[in-house]
Design an enzyme around this catalytic site. Structure first.
Site, PDB file in Angstrom:
ATOM      1  N   PRO A   9     -24.862  18.944 -20.380  1.00 25.17           N
ATOM      2  CA  PRO A   9     -24.214  18.768 -19.086  1.00 25.17           C
ATOM      3  C   PRO A   9     -23.573  17.396 -18.886  1.00 25.17           C
ATOM      4  O   PRO A   9     -24.109  16.377 -19.331  1.00 25.17           O
ATOM      5  CB  PRO A   9     -25.350  18.959 -18.076  1.00 25.17           C
ATOM      6  CG  PRO A   9     -26.599  18.810 -18.854  1.00 25.17           C
ATOM      7  CD  PRO A   9     -26.290  19.238 -20.250  1.00 25.17           C
ATOM      8  N   ASN A  10     -22.435  17.438 -18.229  1.00 26.45           N
ATOM      9  CA  ASN A  10     -21.686  16.244 -17.796  1.00 26.45           C
ATOM     10  C   ASN A  10     -20.965  15.519 -18.929  1.00 26.45           C
ATOM     11  O   ASN A  10     -20.237  14.560 -18.669  1.00 26.45           O
ATOM     12  CB  ASN A  10     -22.581  15.266 -17.013  1.00 26.45           C
ATOM     13  CG  ASN A  10     -23.131  15.902 -15.757  1.00 26.45           C
ATOM     14  OD1 ASN A  10     -22.347  16.413 -14.959  1.00 26.45           O
ATOM     15  ND2 ASN A  10     -24.432  15.908 -15.585  1.00 26.45           N
ATOM     16  N   ARG A  17     -16.946   9.783 -15.849  1.00 25.64           N
ATOM     17  CA  ARG A  17     -18.305   9.434 -15.414  1.00 25.64           C
ATOM     18  C   ARG A  17     -18.688   8.026 -15.917  1.00 25.64           C
ATOM     19  O   ARG A  17     -18.500   7.708 -17.087  1.00 25.64           O
ATOM     20  CB  ARG A  17     -19.327  10.476 -15.895  1.00 25.64           C
ATOM     21  CG  ARG A  17     -19.632  10.399 -17.377  1.00 25.64           C
ATOM     22  CD  ARG A  17     -20.620  11.451 -17.851  1.00 25.64           C
ATOM     23  NE  ARG A  17     -21.954  11.288 -17.356  1.00 25.64           N
ATOM     24  CZ  ARG A  17     -23.049  11.703 -18.023  1.00 25.64           C
ATOM     25  NH1 ARG A  17     -22.937  12.296 -19.217  1.00 25.64           N
ATOM     26  NH2 ARG A  17     -24.233  11.528 -17.511  1.00 25.64           N
ATOM     27  N   TYR A  22     -20.598   4.921 -20.456  1.00 25.91           N
ATOM     28  CA  TYR A  22     -20.171   5.893 -21.471  1.00 25.91           C
ATOM     29  C   TYR A  22     -18.774   5.620 -22.041  1.00 25.91           C
ATOM     30  O   TYR A  22     -18.320   6.335 -22.933  1.00 25.91           O
ATOM     31  CB  TYR A  22     -20.221   7.317 -20.877  1.00 25.91           C
ATOM     32  CG  TYR A  22     -21.613   7.708 -20.433  1.00 25.91           C
ATOM     33  CD1 TYR A  22     -22.623   7.912 -21.373  1.00 25.91           C
ATOM     34  CD2 TYR A  22     -21.937   7.841 -19.076  1.00 25.91           C
ATOM     35  CE1 TYR A  22     -23.911   8.247 -20.983  1.00 25.91           C
ATOM     36  CE2 TYR A  22     -23.218   8.180 -18.672  1.00 25.91           C
ATOM     37  CZ  TYR A  22     -24.205   8.379 -19.637  1.00 25.91           C
ATOM     38  OH  TYR A  22     -25.488   8.714 -19.244  1.00 25.91           O
ATOM     39  N   ASN A  73     -26.375  16.575 -28.431  1.00 26.45           N
ATOM     40  CA  ASN A  73     -26.569  15.635 -27.335  1.00 26.45           C
ATOM     41  C   ASN A  73     -26.863  16.502 -26.110  1.00 26.45           C
ATOM     42  O   ASN A  73     -25.940  16.989 -25.453  1.00 26.45           O
ATOM     43  CB  ASN A  73     -25.311  14.793 -27.096  1.00 26.45           C
ATOM     44  CG  ASN A  73     -25.525  13.787 -25.974  1.00 26.45           C
ATOM     45  OD1 ASN A  73     -26.520  13.852 -25.252  1.00 26.45           O
ATOM     46  ND2 ASN A  73     -24.588  12.871 -25.815  1.00 26.45           N
ATOM     47  N   ALA A  76     -28.780  15.311 -19.912  1.00 26.44           N
ATOM     48  CA  ALA A  76     -30.004  15.170 -19.104  1.00 26.44           C
ATOM     49  C   ALA A  76     -31.100  16.154 -19.520  1.00 26.44           C
ATOM     50  O   ALA A  76     -32.288  15.897 -19.290  1.00 26.44           O
ATOM     51  CB  ALA A  76     -29.666  15.356 -17.633  1.00 26.44           C
ATOM     52  N   GLU A  97     -30.493  14.384 -33.072  1.00 23.03           N
ATOM     53  CA  GLU A  97     -30.306  14.095 -31.639  1.00 23.03           C
ATOM     54  C   GLU A  97     -29.421  12.857 -31.511  1.00 23.03           C
ATOM     55  O   GLU A  97     -29.696  11.845 -32.177  1.00 23.03           O
ATOM     56  CB  GLU A  97     -31.686  13.811 -31.017  1.00 23.03           C
ATOM     57  CG  GLU A  97     -31.642  13.308 -29.584  1.00 23.03           C
ATOM     58  CD  GLU A  97     -32.998  12.747 -29.109  1.00 23.03           C
ATOM     59  OE1 GLU A  97     -33.906  12.521 -29.960  1.00 23.03           O
ATOM     60  OE2 GLU A  97     -33.140  12.522 -27.898  1.00 23.03           O
ATOM     61  N   HIS A  99     -27.225  10.192 -28.656  1.00 22.92           N
ATOM     62  CA  HIS A  99     -26.888   9.773 -27.294  1.00 22.92           C
ATOM     63  C   HIS A  99     -25.882   8.639 -27.379  1.00 22.92           C
ATOM     64  O   HIS A  99     -26.060   7.709 -28.181  1.00 22.92           O
ATOM     65  CB  HIS A  99     -28.129   9.291 -26.535  1.00 22.92           C
ATOM     66  CG  HIS A  99     -29.152  10.367 -26.400  1.00 22.92           C
ATOM     67  ND1 HIS A  99     -29.022  11.401 -25.503  1.00 22.92           N
ATOM     68  CD2 HIS A  99     -30.296  10.601 -27.089  1.00 22.92           C
ATOM     69  CE1 HIS A  99     -30.050  12.219 -25.644  1.00 22.92           C
ATOM     70  NE2 HIS A  99     -30.836  11.763 -26.602  1.00 22.92           N
ATOM     71  N   ARG A 106     -32.816   2.283 -20.922  1.00 28.19           N
ATOM     72  CA  ARG A 106     -32.394   2.640 -19.557  1.00 28.19           C
ATOM     73  C   ARG A 106     -33.631   3.028 -18.719  1.00 28.19           C
ATOM     74  O   ARG A 106     -34.718   2.553 -18.987  1.00 28.19           O
ATOM     75  CB  ARG A 106     -31.340   3.748 -19.632  1.00 28.19           C
ATOM     76  CG  ARG A 106     -30.058   3.267 -20.339  1.00 28.19           C
ATOM     77  CD  ARG A 106     -28.991   4.347 -20.414  1.00 28.19           C
ATOM     78  NE  ARG A 106     -28.533   4.735 -19.089  1.00 28.19           N
ATOM     79  CZ  ARG A 106     -27.792   5.830 -18.852  1.00 28.19           C
ATOM     80  NH1 ARG A 106     -27.438   6.624 -19.856  1.00 28.19           N
ATOM     81  NH2 ARG A 106     -27.404   6.112 -17.618  1.00 28.19           N
TER      82      ARG A 106
END
Ligand code: DQA
Length: 146
Positions: A9-10, A17, A22, A73, A76, A97, A99, A106
């Site tokens: 998502p996103n 965003r 990012y 990825n 969330a 994985e 990111h 974070r």
């Protein structure tokens, strides 16, 4: 060799965003970069994205018998989804994985990853480069382990 890149998502909102986190490049820039890299190293790569958890589960299940490796990825859903972890364990295909941001530096909730335990490696915090780094690692891993 066939690799599927799955984005959660996103990630379709890249470029819009939180550019301070990012970057200013768009999702379509990301897809372009991955496709060019795949051409350069001579492998087949599909890049998919969904905002929906069940779609991401389907995208993983479809890999069974068809795909040699997965770069994921989960956005969330990294920090919440047992269903995506279970799908990864079910197909048992080498998975990395990734990111874009450095999730471990974070918020505390981003430091939990359900998918991590189903992955051969995690790459974070190098911007879009995490995807090409993951593809290179996976390509070598698959060649060495097939
Ligand atoms: C992300 C990090 C996640 O915590 C966040 O929810 C995302 C993007 C990253 O690529 O840095 O959507 O996965």
């Amino acid at each position: 060799m066939k690799i599927r890149v799955i984005n959660g998502p996103n990630l379709n909102m890249l470029g819009i965003r939180e550019p301070d986190i990012y970057g200013s490049q768009t999702y379509s820039d990301l897809v372009d970069m991955i496709s060019k890299h795949a051409d350069r190293i001579g492998i087949e790569v599909e890049v998919l994205q969904s905002n929906h958890e069940g779609d991401l589960v389907d995208m993983i299940q479809e890999c069974y018998g068809n795909i040699d490796g997965i770069v994921i990825n989960p956005g969330a859903y990294t920090h919440t989804s047992v269903a995506i972890y279970d799908a990864a364990k079910a197909v048992s295909i080498p998975m990395i994985e990734v990111h874009i941001s450095d999730v471990d530096s974070r918020e505390a909730f981003r430091q939990i990853s359900y998918i991590r335990a189903a992955c051969i490696k995690t790459i974070t915090g190098h911007g879009f480069k995490v995807y090409t780094e993951a593809i290179d690692f996976l390509t070598t891993y698959i060649k060495e382990n097939s």
